[in-house]
Design an enzyme around this catalytic site. Structure first.
Site, PDB file in Angstrom:
ATOM      1  N   SER A  28       0.830  -1.211   0.000  1.00  0.00           N
ATOM      2  CA  SER A  28       0.000   0.000   0.000  1.00  0.00           C
ATOM      3  C   SER A  28       0.866   1.263   0.000  1.00  0.00           C
ATOM      4  O   SER A  28       1.955   1.272   0.587  1.00  0.00           O
ATOM      5  CB  SER A  28      -0.871  -0.014   1.265  1.00  0.00           C
ATOM      6  N   TYR A  53      -2.255   5.550  -4.279  1.00  0.00           N
ATOM      7  CA  TYR A  53      -3.282   6.557  -4.017  1.00  0.00           C
ATOM      8  C   TYR A  53      -2.825   7.818  -4.728  1.00  0.00           C
ATOM      9  O   TYR A  53      -1.657   8.213  -4.586  1.00  0.00           O
ATOM     10  CB  TYR A  53      -3.373   6.873  -2.522  1.00  0.00           C
ATOM     11  N   THR A  86      -6.066   2.763  -6.816  1.00  0.00           N
ATOM     12  CA  THR A  86      -7.306   2.771  -6.028  1.00  0.00           C
ATOM     13  C   THR A  86      -8.145   3.989  -6.396  1.00  0.00           C
ATOM     14  O   THR A  86      -7.675   5.121  -6.329  1.00  0.00           O
ATOM     15  CB  THR A  86      -6.975   2.779  -4.517  1.00  0.00           C
ATOM     16  N   ARG A 100     -14.403   6.347  10.067  1.00  0.00           N
ATOM     17  CA  ARG A 100     -14.348   5.085  10.831  1.00  0.00           C
ATOM     18  C   ARG A 100     -14.281   5.481  12.301  1.00  0.00           C
ATOM     19  O   ARG A 100     -13.269   6.026  12.760  1.00  0.00           O
ATOM     20  CB  ARG A 100     -13.130   4.266  10.427  1.00  0.00           C
ATOM     21  N   LYS A 134      -8.740  -0.566  -8.854  1.00  0.00           N
ATOM     22  CA  LYS A 134      -9.367  -1.119  -7.641  1.00  0.00           C
ATOM     23  C   LYS A 134     -10.467  -0.195  -7.126  1.00  0.00           C
ATOM     24  O   LYS A 134     -10.306   1.031  -7.135  1.00  0.00           O
ATOM     25  CB  LYS A 134      -8.291  -1.287  -6.554  1.00  0.00           C
ATOM     26  N   HIS A 193     -13.744  -1.477  -0.711  1.00  0.00           N
ATOM     27  CA  HIS A 193     -12.677  -1.094   0.219  1.00  0.00           C
ATOM     28  C   HIS A 193     -12.887  -1.777   1.577  1.00  0.00           C
ATOM     29  O   HIS A 193     -12.696  -1.182   2.643  1.00  0.00           O
ATOM     30  CB  HIS A 193     -12.645   0.433   0.391  1.00  0.00           C
ATOM     31  N   ARG A 250     -15.087  -0.069   4.114  1.00  0.00           N
ATOM     32  CA  ARG A 250     -14.478   1.056   4.852  1.00  0.00           C
ATOM     33  C   ARG A 250     -14.802   2.404   4.223  1.00  0.00           C
ATOM     34  O   ARG A 250     -14.375   3.433   4.710  1.00  0.00           O
ATOM     35  CB  ARG A 250     -12.955   0.873   4.884  1.00  0.00           C
TER      36      ARG A 250
HETATM   37  C1  GLV Z   1      -6.704   2.770   3.660  1.00  0.00           C
HETATM   38  O1  GLV Z   1      -6.588   2.227   2.617  1.00  0.00           O
HETATM   39  C2  GLV Z   1      -7.739   2.448   4.588  1.00  0.00           C
HETATM   40  O2  GLV Z   1      -8.742   1.866   4.185  1.00  0.00           O
HETATM   41  O3  GLV Z   1      -7.565   2.774   5.769  1.00  0.00           O
END
Ligand code: GLV
Length: 387
Positions: A110, A133, A159, A168, A255, A279, A282
């Site tokens: 990542s 990213y 992505t 979150r 993605k 994702h 998320r």
């Molecule tokens: C990053 O890709 C995340 O989902 O925290």
């Protein structure tokens, strides 16, 4: 038998990881956005799919081998790009990449990793994949692509579903950052995980090494959510695939596709493969599960590009269900993170072994010997079986 080898399922690895990884980092992996409904449905929808049992079929000489983007893989599974992997366990990305290389499946690093592109290249011998990213600072992104190229990454995973970060709750409540803050709460979380602390004391890889030191004025990323909000490019669009691909000069996997219209656009703009993904639940909460939308996407772009799936895979049976619904291969994120938290490189290997064994035996019980032949005819009548 150690606690690690006692684990027979990914769910058991998850519980072992919970006991070994500080809460803020375990929670980072085990979270979805807002109500986490999509996170839950990713797993729950797999459970609704049934196999068709066949008997008295020769089960000898089974094979899980297939290929992804022309590269032979030991089974239809790749390690997904996951942020902060080196916080589940010291040098986590290096350990996961080594386990993947030994097993014969692709490892994807990542952008938001702790170990850098160069760290992985120095510690592995086969090409890995790099997830990109796109950020506002295009000069930095160009350099990042060049670094992936210099490290001989054999594919770039672009992505598209994180132009803006969803909320979150656990991360906000935990005050997530890398390196962790030293408040009494954070110190307590770490002090109760002494093995993890010992590992972290033995490495200098404790922050985002793809970024820190490579972007002027960024020395630490403090609060992750604030940094994301400031840096990630909200104007990312389909035309960006072309310059990313040109700069990289290799294959680009797109993605984060969850809609047939978007799948068509990804192919039209040059995607060499597409990952059907929300994702890991998320980002858009109340989006459908990845497995639920897979058939629609396959009917739109199947045969035009390779289609992979991530989100909700917790067993070899789940991998087979994705293949039966038209995926060429799959990506796993949390299953390998739980393995890593539970037992480092050996834990990632253990997670891969669990999935391979489940897949191998289930393949046989469905009356197949070659995973490449697994298809819709292997599903029980549930509206999904086509014979
Ligand atoms: C990053 O890709 C995340 O989902 O925290």
């Amino acid at each position: 038998m150690s606690a690690l080898t006692d684990c027979l399922t990914i769910a058991e690895l998850k519980e072992l990881a919970r006991r070994k990884v500080p809460k803020m980092f375990f929670d980072y992996a085990d979270s979805g956005s807002w109500t986490e409904s999509t996170y839950r449905s990713n797993e729950a929808d797999f459970a609704k799919i049934l196999f068709r049992q066949r008997v008295a079929v020769n089960m000898e000489g089974r094979s899980l081998k297939t290929d992804m983007l022309g590269q032979e893989v030991a089974m239809p599974v790749a390690l997904a790009p996951t942020g902060l992997t080196g916080m589940q366990c010291a040098d986590g990305e290096i350990k996961a990449a080594k386990a993947a290389e030994k097993f014969g499946v692709p490892f994807t690093l990542s952008t938001m990793s702790i170990c850098s592109i160069e760290d992985i290249a120095e510690n592995t011998s086969k090409p890995f994949w790099f997830q990109l990213y796109v950020m506002r600072d295009r000069a930095f992104i160009m350099r990042l692509i060049d670094r992936a190229k210099a490290a001989k990454c054999s594919a770039l995973v672009l992505t598209m579903d994180l132009q803006i970060l969803a909320q979150r709750h656990k991360d906000l409540r935990n005050g997530l950052s890398a390196p962790p803050k030293f408040t009494p709460k954070h110190i307590w979380q770490m002090a109760t995980r002494p093995e993890w602390c010992l590992g972290m004391l033995g490495t200098n890889r404790r922050t985002f090494r793809n970024i820190v030191g490579h972007v002027e004025s960024i020395n630490d990323l403090g609060s992750l959510s604030e940094w994301n909000a400031a840096q990630f490019d909200p104007t990312l669009n389909w035309k960006d695939i072309a310059w990313v691909k040109e700069r990289f000069g290799g294959k680009v996997i797109v993605k984060g596709v969850l809609d047939p219209e978007d799948a068509k656009l990804a192919v039209a703009h040059g995607a060499d493969a597409v990952i059907v993904s929300n994702h890991g639940g998320r980002q858009l909460d109340s989006a459908p599960s990845s497995i639920r939308v897979l058939p629609e996407i396959v009917s739109e772009i199947g045969g035009k590009t390779e289609i992979y799936l991530d989100g909700g895979i917790r067993s070899g049976q789940d991998v087979l269900k994705a293949l039966a619904l038209g995926a060429k291969s799959t990506f796993i994120g949390r299953p390998f993170l739980y393995g890593l938290g539970a037992g480092g490189e050996a834990g990632v290997k253990h997670a891969l072994d669990i999935i391979a064994k489940e897949m191998d035996i289930t393949l046989a019980l469905c009356g197949e010997r070659d995973v490449c032949n697994f298809g819709a005819h292997n599903l029980y009548e549930n509206g999904l079986m086509k014979r």
